[in-house]
Design a protein around this motif. Structure first.
Motif, mmCIF file in Angstrom:
data_model
loop_
_atom_site.group_PDB
_atom_site.id
_atom_site.type_symbol
_atom_site.label_atom_id
_atom_site.label_comp_id
_atom_site.label_asym_id
_atom_site.label_seq_id
_atom_site.Cartn_x
_atom_site.Cartn_y
_atom_site.Cartn_z
ATOM 1 N N UNK A 1 0.831 -1.205 0.000
ATOM 2 C CA UNK A 1 0.000 0.000 0.000
ATOM 3 C C UNK A 1 0.861 1.249 0.000
ATOM 4 N N UNK A 2 1.939 1.223 0.753
ATOM 5 C CA UNK A 2 2.810 2.390 0.777
ATOM 6 C C UNK A 2 3.426 2.631 -0.596
ATOM 7 N N UNK A 3 3.799 1.551 -1.242
ATOM 8 C CA UNK A 3 4.359 1.687 -2.587
ATOM 9 C C UNK A 3 3.323 2.213 -3.561
ATOM 10 N N UNK A 4 2.106 1.736 -3.398
ATOM 11 C CA UNK A 4 1.042 2.199 -4.283
ATOM 12 C C UNK A 4 0.828 3.705 -4.136
ATOM 13 N N UNK A 5 0.856 4.162 -2.920
ATOM 14 C CA UNK A 5 0.685 5.596 -2.704
ATOM 15 C C UNK A 5 1.838 6.367 -3.329
ATOM 16 N N UNK A 6 3.028 5.803 -3.203
ATOM 17 C CA UNK A 6 4.190 6.481 -3.774
ATOM 18 C C UNK A 6 4.070 6.585 -5.293
ATOM 19 N N UNK A 7 3.663 5.489 -5.889
ATOM 20 C CA UNK A 7 3.539 5.488 -7.347
ATOM 21 C C UNK A 7 2.441 6.447 -7.791
ATOM 22 N N UNK A 8 1.354 6.443 -7.054
ATOM 23 C CA UNK A 8 0.266 7.337 -7.422
ATOM 24 C C UNK A 8 0.693 8.787 -7.303
ATOM 25 N N UNK A 9 1.498 9.073 -6.309
ATOM 26 C CA UNK A 9 1.913 10.456 -6.155
ATOM 27 C C UNK A 9 2.913 10.837 -7.238
ATOM 28 N N UNK A 10 3.595 9.808 -7.792
ATOM 29 C CA UNK A 10 4.568 10.108 -8.820
ATOM 30 C C UNK A 10 3.906 10.267 -10.184
#
Lengths: 201, 480
Positions: free
Chosen positions: B323-332
């Motif tokens: 989930x943390x990675x998903x948020x990071x990717x979405x923010x990118x």
């Protein structure tokens, strides 16, 4: 377990507010900068929407470590910032009588000594170390989780997972909405017949 | 008095464990009532007055109880109680006495090395039960009350009933016990109340047994339902404690843990027992709570059919990382561009035109490859502006798989112009294909052979009609 509607709404409101505030600066940033800025905004919005929990405090504390973020946080959170950063009552542990704990520790050690002699089997020890290792990993992942005991750690992890999932979903929805609105805006201002084709569809 | 004290002293070494003891206590209390002390009349006013006085008033009360004891011992002898009921029963009062610092039982108290406030409570409980039973009355409400006993209602019942009660401190002594029993391990944390407390459930499972027996024995004084309801629930709670080991575990654990429930704060300490008990009780309670949380997490985390704690933790960790990675990717991703662009909707047209203009100025022949390079450059900076640039050129981005699907769908069209194939060069490493379609059409540079393929095809823009068709396709594709 689902994130509550009020949480999602508050989260969205905060996120949009943050984007509006910092949209101007997004243009001048590189990809990496923008990524970290957006992640920061999303985390702050999530923490402020959730309210006061162990992990929100830990998250805000972690974000406040850098000075530049601190002013940003203060701007976003306003009065809540002071409230969230002041050290809360750390003793949310299960109230235990000291005598009982001491006695139980004594008995526990005695029991362990008794058991170890006859068995010599390390399976329970192995299982325990596995669990301990993973508990430590979870403590590192969940913000503010270092100082929590087993039960509160799981509790905060549960809440954190719910909020993270809501965060990812919300950002995804926002993304698609923005894209759709951008397309429609483009079509609106460029091709009127295109709009007609839209309508025809 | 004498025989009882002697018996109590004799009992000193015979008890074995707090749980069994509490079980015995509870069973004794209930069975006494069940068997009935029909003839025994204890004036209500006396004990109640003693309750009003609080702890100090217990002495009178206990004297009365002790006087009534010998009659009950004969009945106790009939009980099939593995824990030696008479001794245990005497122990209750012995404990209570010792708690009252009565001179009668210093030896027993000393021998046990116990702490007695909970015995105050249980003895009080037993006494009051007997009173009410003695004072007579029917017990129709017992069953009703039992039926309604579930976690929340028990608490609700206790609180208003206690509010109605005229008795102050004595009740609070009892109050702390059943309240803590009801809440089990979920002591102070309000958010956890919504979850089903296994401790409480164990308690209520245990309640079934003694309740059936006890309800016949309970009487309700004319004083009102408040007192008997309290007594009932409290006694039922203790009965449940007596019956269910886990319930008693939670009771004593909570008794030891959650002391601050009643307004006159009774110091709640562990039940009488050996050293292993508080340890095992606390540990059991802790394990139950953790298991509860694990179950909740199991519902949340996908693919979590693991029963093992370690593997469950593993899944949780992986899910959190994901989930943390998903948020990071979405923010990118384009969110940044989108976020920047959304407030600036009005400027989009101008940006699009400027992008097209710059693209046109740069083109040196093959507009498409130049476009692709330009788009790649733009994409590194800002996805939003890249999209705008493309749309300014009448193009849009889409995944190659989708584009191939479209091209196969439109492979044999009536109009040759609408055939489209997919661009490769710039798009390959981007993972996207550029499909012609859009408001502005660059001048058609000839038709390309319509050979559908996955990636290695070049695209040519279509003429006006075909462009309209393609535009529709592109639009629907991009909207999909």
């Amino acid at each position: 377990m689902q994130a509550t509607k009020s949480f999602e709404r508050a989260f969205l409101r905060q996120l949009l507010r943050v984007f509006r505030l910092s949209a101007v600066s997004y243009k001048s940033m590189s990809l990496q900068e923008r990524k970290s800025a957006i992640k920061l905004s999303a985390d702050v919005a999530m923490a402020s929407a959730r309210g006061s929990r162990k992990w929100t405090r830990g998250l805000i504390a972690k974000l406040s470590e850098e000075d530049e973020h601190r002013s940003f946080l203060r701007l976003i959170l306003g009065t809540e910032y002071e409230r969230l950063t002041k050290p809360c009552h750390g003793s949310w542990k299960i109230p235990r009588s000291k005598k009982i704990v001491r006695r139980s520790l004594r008995v526990c050690s005695r029991r362990k000594n008794n058991l170890r002699a006859p068995h010599g089997v390390k399976s329970s020890v192995l299982a325990r170390t596995l669990v301990e290792k993973r508990t430590h990993a979870l403590k590192r992942l969940v913000p503010g989780g270092e100082s929590l005991d087993g039960y509160s750690l799981l509790d905060e992890a549960l809440d954190y997972v719910i909020s993270l999932r809501a965060q990812a979903d919300l950002m995804q929805k926002l993304l698609t909405t923005f894209e759709a609105s951008k397309l429609s805006a483009l079509s609106k201002c460029t091709l009127p017949e295109r709009k007609a084709s839209f309508v025809g569809k | 008095m004498q025989p009882s004290s002697r018996e109590m002293q004799g009992m000193a070494g015979s008890m074995n464990g707090g749980i069994s003891h509490s079980v015995a206590v509870a069973q004794i209390a209930l069975r006494e009532l069940q068997n009935g002390h029909g003839g025994r009349q204890i004036p209500n006013s006396g004990p109640q007055a003693s309750f009003d006085d609080g702890a100090s008033g217990h002495d009178d009360f206990l004297d009365q109880m002790l006087s009534s004891l010998p009659s009950s011992w004969a009945e106790l002898g009939n009980l099939k109680n593995p824990w030696d009921p008479p001794e245990a029963g005497q122990r209750i009062f012995g404990a209570g006495l010792a708690g009252e610092t009565s001179p009668e039982e210093p030896s027993a108290a000393a021998a046990e090395g116990m702490r007695y406030p909970p015995y105050d409570e249980s003895s009080l409980l037993a006494n009051r039960l007997r009173q009410h039973q003695i004072s007579g009355g029917s017990s129709p409400n017992g069953k009703a009350m039992m039926v309604h006993l579930d976690h929340q209602s028990q608490q609700q019942m206790l609180l208003p009933s206690l509010g109605r009660s005229p008795v102050a401190s004595g009740d609070s002594g009892l109050l702390s016990l059943p309240l803590t029993l009801g809440t089990g391990g979920y002591d102070v944390d309000a958010p956890f109340k919504s979850l089903n407390p296994t401790g409480g459930e164990g308690l209520f499972n245990g309640l079934g047994g003694p309740l059936h027996r006890a309800q016949s024995a309970f009487g309700h004084p004319q004083g009102g339902a408040s007192m008997p309801s309290q007594n009932f629930t409290a006694a039922a709670a203790t009965g449940g404690v007596g019956q269910a080991a886990s319930a008693s575990a939670s009771a004593s654990a909570s008794a030891s843990a959650g002391g601050g429930t009643g307004p006159p704060r009774q110091k709640v300490r562990a039940r009488r027992g050996q050293a292993t008990d508080p340890h095992s009780i606390a540990e059991r309670l802790r394990r139950e709570r953790i298991a509860d949380r694990m179950k909740a997490l199991q519902e949340l985390v996908p693919n979590a059919n693991k029963t093992d704690k370690a593997s469950m933790l593993d899944e949780i960790i992986d899910y959190v990382k994901f989930l943390q990675l998903q948020v990071k990717v979405l923010s990118m991703s384009r969110l940044g561009g989108a976020a920047a662009v959304a407030p600036l909707v009005a400027d989009m047209s101008s940006e699009g035109q400027s992008g097209a203009g710059s693209g046109g100025a740069n083109s040196s022949g093959d507009t498409l490859t130049v476009t692709e390079h330009q788009v790649a450059k733009l994409m590194e900076e800002d996805m939003g502006s890249a999209m705008q640039y493309l749309q300014g050129k009448g193009l849009c981005l889409m995944p190659i798989s989708l584009a191939s699907a479209i091209s196969t769908a439109t492979a044999c069209p009536p109009r040759p112009l609408s055939s489209s194939s997919l661009s490769s060069a710039g798009a390959c490493h981007l993972g996207h294909g550029i499909l012609p379609g859009g408001p502005h059409l660059p001048s058609p540079s000839g038709d390309a052979p319509a050979s559908p393929g996955v990636s290695a095809l070049t695209a040519q823009s279509a003429m006006a009609n075909g462009a309209a068709e393609a535009a529709k396709e592109a639009v629907t594709v991009s909207k999909a």
